[in-house]
Design a protein around this motif. Structure first.
Motif, mmCIF file in Angstrom:
data_model
loop_
_atom_site.group_PDB
_atom_site.id
_atom_site.type_symbol
_atom_site.label_atom_id
_atom_site.label_comp_id
_atom_site.label_asym_id
_atom_site.label_seq_id
_atom_site.Cartn_x
_atom_site.Cartn_y
_atom_site.Cartn_z
ATOM 1 N N CYS A 102 133.913 3.024 84.761
ATOM 2 C CA CYS A 102 132.772 3.437 85.603
ATOM 3 C C CYS A 102 133.195 3.499 87.071
ATOM 4 N N LEU A 103 133.980 2.508 87.509
ATOM 5 C CA LEU A 103 134.415 2.493 88.916
ATOM 6 C C LEU A 103 135.334 3.675 89.226
ATOM 7 N N THR A 107 134.097 6.202 92.105
ATOM 8 C CA THR A 107 134.927 6.367 93.317
ATOM 9 C C THR A 107 135.573 7.762 93.347
ATOM 10 N N GLY A 108 135.886 8.280 92.165
ATOM 11 C CA GLY A 108 136.439 9.638 92.084
ATOM 12 C C GLY A 108 135.429 10.667 92.558
ATOM 13 N N TYR B 11 135.199 9.995 107.874
ATOM 14 C CA TYR B 11 135.221 9.712 106.431
ATOM 15 C C TYR B 11 134.790 8.277 106.107
ATOM 16 N N GLY B 12 134.391 7.532 107.123
ATOM 17 C CA GLY B 12 134.035 6.125 106.957
ATOM 18 C C GLY B 12 133.015 5.879 105.849
ATOM 19 N N ALA B 13 131.976 6.705 105.810
ATOM 20 C CA ALA B 13 130.914 6.522 104.807
ATOM 21 C C ALA B 13 131.482 6.597 103.390
ATOM 22 N N TYR B 14 132.388 7.543 103.142
ATOM 23 C CA TYR B 14 132.967 7.698 101.796
ATOM 24 C C TYR B 14 133.868 6.506 101.450
ATOM 25 N N VAL B 15 134.726 6.148 102.403
ATOM 26 C CA VAL B 15 135.697 5.068 102.141
ATOM 27 C C VAL B 15 134.975 3.725 101.963
ATOM 28 N N TRP B 16 134.071 3.399 102.900
ATOM 29 C CA TRP B 16 133.375 2.104 102.818
ATOM 30 C C TRP B 16 132.470 2.031 101.600
ATOM 31 N N ALA B 17 131.845 3.186 101.258
ATOM 32 C CA ALA B 17 130.981 3.203 100.058
ATOM 33 C C ALA B 17 131.822 2.909 98.813
ATOM 34 N N SER B 18 133.005 3.518 98.724
ATOM 35 C CA SER B 18 133.869 3.296 97.550
ATOM 36 C C SER B 18 134.293 1.833 97.439
ATOM 37 N N PHE B 19 134.798 1.291 98.547
ATOM 38 C CA PHE B 19 135.239 -0.115 98.529
ATOM 39 C C PHE B 19 134.049 -1.049 98.277
ATOM 40 N N ILE B 21 131.197 -0.393 96.626
ATOM 41 C CA ILE B 21 130.757 -0.327 95.218
ATOM 42 C C ILE B 21 131.698 -1.139 94.327
ATOM 43 N N VAL B 22 133.002 -0.995 94.557
ATOM 44 C CA VAL B 22 133.979 -1.741 93.744
ATOM 45 C C VAL B 22 133.782 -3.250 93.956
#
Lengths: 236, 77
Positions: A102-103, A107-108, B11-19, B21-22
């Motif tokens: 899911c991650l 993230t993708g 790109y901060g919103a994309y990078v911080w959102a990804s980290f 969520i993980v």
């Protein structure tokens, strides 16, 4: 000797020691990994800073695939030899695999928006990852809800063997079909096209997520062993 | 410097959102797994405490897990 090696007592004590070790190194590695991934590693010449998503996306996808491959091998061995321990191992690793699948997908998708201009495309790699997620869901469902145990074991084995066909499809989808997804930059055999300044943080993040997976696995494993032991206490 | 780290050239919103969520997903799974383990350990000890002296002795000689669980709960029977 094999019986002695797989003894629940020994495994439980080993998992206690390993848990203590992971807990002691994990915070240091996490801080180090995040510093490299978010601050010290250079931006990509083409994608800029958005490439940093790679440090969570790629290890998640690797763990998702690795976990499913392990699950398949253990299911086959367990189906043939009926080893109780392997049944417990499978029960513990499936949720970890589902989480990382899911991650990898989420993230993708976040990475796809600024680079491809869309959150989602029914591309071969993305679709095969969604299929993998459904296989994980089916395995967890059959482990938890199908009774009796023999039937559940048979279903889990069949699902994981069928699901294993999807693993090479995921791996080679970027080579077999025209896809938006880029081909692999890191190869076990052959030349790796990623620079060491990005490869090092990537490997560090992989190590962190692997240690996290081991931590969850061992805690789940201990819980399952206690469940087995509780049934023993009830028999006293 | 800090502003640059947060914005990441747009790109901060994309990078911080990804980290983020993980991190949050991993934290939720960790808390759920940890709580479940502690609950089972607690129930296991409760069941052991209800046993009589002889049964406890049998359990102690048979299972090292019993002593390990006790250690992790920091309780002595």
């Amino acid at each position: 000797m094999m019986r002695n090696l797989f003894s629940l007592n020994k495994i439980y004590i080993f998992s206690e020691k390993t848990l203590t070790f992971i807990k002691s190194v994990f915070p240091v590695l996490l801080i180090l990994g995040l510093t490299f991934a978010l601050v010290l590693s250079p931006p990509d010449y083409l994608q800029g800073d958005v490439v940093r998503i790679m440090y969570v996306h790629v290890p998640s996808a690797w763990i998702a695939l690795g976990t499913f491959s392990t699950l398949t091998v253990l299911s086959i061995i367990n189906f043939i030899f009926k080893i109780k321990i392997l049944e417990i191992v499978n029960l513990c690793i499936a949720p970890i695999g589902l989480l990382f699948t899911c991650l990898a997908i989420i993230t993708g998708s976040i990475w796809a928006e600024p680079t491809w201009g869309t959150w989602w495309a029914w591309d071969a790699r993305l679709t095969s990852m969604i299929v993998l997620m459904f296989f994980y869901v089916m395995i967890i469902y059959s482990q938890k809800h199908i009774k009796p145990k023999n039937r559940s074991l048979m279903f889990t084995s069949i699902i994981s063997i069928i699901g294993a066909i999807n693993i090479p499809i995921i791996k080679y989808s970027v080579e077999w079909w025209n896809t938006l997804h880029q081909p692999a930059s890191i190869k076990i055999t052959g030349e790796t096209s990623i620079h060491s300044s990005m490869l090092m943080p990537l490997m560090l993040m992989l190590l962190i997520l692997l240690l996290y997976s081991a931590l969850i696995f061992l805690m789940k494993y201990k819980t399952e062993i206690i469940k087995v032991k509780r049934s023993g206490v009830k028999r006293l | 410097m800090i502003e640059k780290l947060f914005l990441m050239n747009g790109y901060g919103a994309y990078v911080w959102a990804s980290f983020g969520i993980v991190f949050i997903s991993c934290l939720i799974l960790f808390i759920r797994t940890y709580n479940k383990l502690k609950k089972y350990e607690k129930n296991f000890i409760k069941e052991i405490q209800e046993l009589n002296k002889e049964e406890k002795k049998v359990l102690q000689t048979r299972s090292k897990i019993f002593t390990q669980v006790l250690k992790s709960q920091k309780k002595i029977i």
